[in-house]
Structure formats: C-alpha cells, structure tokens
Scaffold this active site. Structure first.
Site, PDB file in Angstrom:
ATOM      1  N   HIS A   9       0.822  -1.211   0.000  1.00  0.00           N
ATOM      2  CA  HIS A   9       0.000   0.000   0.000  1.00  0.00           C
ATOM      3  C   HIS A   9       0.851   1.253   0.000  1.00  0.00           C
ATOM      4  O   HIS A   9       0.624   2.174  -0.773  1.00  0.00           O
ATOM      5  CB  HIS A   9      -0.938   0.008   1.216  1.00  0.00           C
ATOM      6  CG  HIS A   9      -1.868   1.168   1.205  1.00  0.00           C
ATOM      7  ND1 HIS A   9      -1.523   2.414   1.703  1.00  0.00           N
ATOM      8  CD2 HIS A   9      -3.126   1.291   0.725  1.00  0.00           C
ATOM      9  CE1 HIS A   9      -2.541   3.244   1.541  1.00  0.00           C
ATOM     10  NE2 HIS A   9      -3.524   2.582   0.946  1.00  0.00           N
ATOM     11  N   LEU A  72      -3.492  -8.465   2.323  1.00  0.00           N
ATOM     12  CA  LEU A  72      -4.144  -9.622   2.915  1.00  0.00           C
ATOM     13  C   LEU A  72      -5.547  -9.867   2.372  1.00  0.00           C
ATOM     14  O   LEU A  72      -5.988 -11.012   2.292  1.00  0.00           O
ATOM     15  CB  LEU A  72      -4.206  -9.485   4.434  1.00  0.00           C
ATOM     16  CG  LEU A  72      -2.856  -9.577   5.143  1.00  0.00           C
ATOM     17  CD1 LEU A  72      -3.040  -9.371   6.642  1.00  0.00           C
ATOM     18  CD2 LEU A  72      -2.190 -10.917   4.865  1.00  0.00           C
ATOM     19  N   GLY A  75      -9.689  -6.228  -1.108  1.00  0.00           N
ATOM     20  CA  GLY A  75     -10.402  -4.956  -1.070  1.00  0.00           C
ATOM     21  C   GLY A  75     -10.286  -4.219  -2.388  1.00  0.00           C
ATOM     22  O   GLY A  75      -9.787  -4.737  -3.391  1.00  0.00           O
ATOM     23  N   HIS A  77      -8.361  -1.877  -3.453  1.00  0.00           N
ATOM     24  CA  HIS A  77      -7.022  -1.717  -4.034  1.00  0.00           C
ATOM     25  C   HIS A  77      -6.629  -2.945  -4.847  1.00  0.00           C
ATOM     26  O   HIS A  77      -6.085  -2.816  -5.947  1.00  0.00           O
ATOM     27  CB  HIS A  77      -5.974  -1.482  -2.940  1.00  0.00           C
ATOM     28  CG  HIS A  77      -6.114  -0.165  -2.247  1.00  0.00           C
ATOM     29  ND1 HIS A  77      -6.481   1.000  -2.889  1.00  0.00           N
ATOM     30  CD2 HIS A  77      -5.917   0.165  -0.951  1.00  0.00           C
ATOM     31  CE1 HIS A  77      -6.505   2.000  -2.017  1.00  0.00           C
ATOM     32  NE2 HIS A  77      -6.171   1.514  -0.827  1.00  0.00           N
TER      33      HIS A  77
END
Length: 126
Positions: A9, A72, A75, A77
């Site tokens: 991220h 993990l 989502g 992204h």
C-alpha cells in the site's frame, strides 16, 4: 528477463516502506532462479509507485513482469486500483508481459503461516 514487483500500500511512515524494500531484497535472494529482477513498489504514499516500479524493471531489461500484491484482503485496491494501474502500464508497454498474481491473503499457505506465527509468538509484558 523476468521481474517480480512486490506491491504494498505505502505509508507515510518511512520505516513501514523500508520493511517492504527489505522484504523485496530477501525475495531477490530466494527466488533468483525464477526472477532476474525483484523490486518493491507502492500504491501510494511512497517514492516508488507502481508505474515507476514497472519502469525500473523495464529499464533493467525486464520483458516479463509479475506484480505481486502484498495485501491480505481482496479490497478495492486489490480488485480495482492495482489492475487498473497495470492495464494503463500495459497499454504503454505492449511488448512487455505484465501479469498480476493473486494477493498474498489468497494463498493456500496463509493458514500454515498464521499457525506458525502464533506458535512462535512471544509473551508481551504489561
């Protein structure tokens, strides 16, 4: 030449980004047979964003780049942002094979990793 781009991220906290860069160095040592180039890159909040990471790989001679999302969960992204960035980069570099691997959390090895981590935990004193 094959390249692996480890994508996290990104953080305003430099130490967090440095941890990803350190992990990329460890990967480089352990997957040299599969990948000639291993680089870290970030979705946001860091110096080397995904497009720059792809450009670095190409500048070093990569003809095939695997993007590995160090996330993990699946989502937004993972499901939208990273694929959209890769599609834009692929449009600019049609002669380079850029593929997206499943995110880390999707790995069947995740359960074993979690168990191993829990078994090796240390007591935190108050």
């Amino acid at each position: 030449m094959n390249a692996l781009l480890l994508v996290a991220h990104g953080s305003r906290r430099k130490q967090s980004n440095d941890e990803v860069a350190h992990l990329a160095e460890k990967l480089k040592k352990n997957c040299a047979e599969q990948y000639d180039i291993v680089k870290p890159a970030f979705l946001e909040l860091s110096d080397v964003l995904i497009p720059e990471g792809i450009e670095q790989c190409i500048a070093e001679g990569a003809t095939s780049i695997t993007v590995l999302p160090y996330f993990l969960n699946s989502g937004r992204h993972v499901v939208e942002d990273i694929p959209n960035i890769i599609n834009r980069c692929t449009a600019r570099h049609a002669n380079i094979n850029i593929s997206l691997s499943p995110h880390l959390g999707a790995s069947d090895l995740m359960v074993d990793l979690l168990i191993s981590t829990a078994v090796n935990s240390t007591l935190v004193s108050a």
